[in-house]
Design an enzyme around this catalytic site. Structure first.
Site, PDB file in Angstrom:
ATOM      1  N   GLY A 193       0.801  -1.223   0.000  1.00 44.72           N
ATOM      2  CA  GLY A 193       0.000   0.000   0.000  1.00 44.72           C
ATOM      3  C   GLY A 193       0.830   1.268   0.000  1.00 44.72           C
ATOM      4  O   GLY A 193       0.293   2.361   0.042  1.00 44.72           O
ATOM      5  N   CYS A 194       2.151   1.119  -0.049  1.00 45.50           N
ATOM      6  CA  CYS A 194       3.023   2.292  -0.145  1.00 45.50           C
ATOM      7  C   CYS A 194       3.509   2.410  -1.582  1.00 45.50           C
ATOM      8  O   CYS A 194       3.884   1.410  -2.192  1.00 45.50           O
ATOM      9  CB  CYS A 194       4.225   2.159   0.776  1.00 45.50           C
ATOM     10  N   GLN A 195       3.529   3.632  -2.088  1.00 41.22           N
ATOM     11  CA  GLN A 195       4.009   3.863  -3.445  1.00 41.22           C
ATOM     12  C   GLN A 195       5.520   3.631  -3.508  1.00 41.22           C
ATOM     13  O   GLN A 195       6.029   3.017  -4.428  1.00 41.22           O
ATOM     14  CB  GLN A 195       3.672   5.293  -3.851  1.00 41.22           C
ATOM     15  N   SER A 196       6.225   4.124  -2.502  1.00 43.23           N
ATOM     16  CA  SER A 196       7.656   3.863  -2.446  1.00 43.23           C
ATOM     17  C   SER A 196       7.876   2.595  -1.630  1.00 43.23           C
ATOM     18  O   SER A 196       6.964   2.094  -0.991  1.00 43.23           O
ATOM     19  CB  SER A 196       8.395   5.050  -1.828  1.00 43.23           C
TER      20      SER A 196
END
Length: 140
Positions: free
Chosen positions: A50-53
């Site tokens: 769920g984190c872009q990075s």
């Protein structure tokens, strides 16, 4: 020190800055001081979904307290996880489970993040609490 006390310290520190550019710079500094995850734990299992990075978090139990180490490939995200690690590391799993995260709103973090980073922040908190639940069940 209790989670609540640490959160109050973080709120006090952020209130010293007048604008968000200064707060972002402070978050970057916190990220640089983050206790880094060992390379062997930079695995897909430790990646926060769920984190872009990319954000890796590792947890281990030390004397009935959870100790978190983390890293990210993005400097702002690394600052965000550094704040969370500071608030929740070296605490008992049950205290982490019971802790509220209102301090995030009080420092204005969520409202100053892009929607994808705000979602990532929620995912990070969720993951730290999931680790606490997993370790809490082991303690029983």
């Amino acid at each position: 020190m209790t989670i609540k006390k640490i959160q109050e310290e973080i709120i006090d520190e952020f209130s010293m800055f007048d604008d968000w550019m200064q707060r972002y710079e402070y978050m970057i500094e916190l990220g640089k001081a983050l206790p880094l995850i060992e390379e062997q734990y930079k695995t897909d299992d430790n990646l926060i979904k769920g984190c872009q990075s990319k954000v890796w978090v590792h947890a281990e139990l030390d004397d009935d307290k959870l100790v978190f180490t983390a890293d990210s490939d993005a400097i702002i995200t690394k600052g965000i996880i550094a704040i969370l690690v500071r608030a929740f590391s070296n605490q008992k799993p049950q205290d982490i489970i019971d802790a509220d995260v209102e301090f995030i709103d009080e420092i204005g973090l969520k409202e100053h993040l892009s929607p994808t980073r705000a979602n990532g922040l929620v995912s990070m908190i969720k993951q730290l609490k999931l680790y606490a639940v997993a370790y809490q069940t082991q303690l029983k």
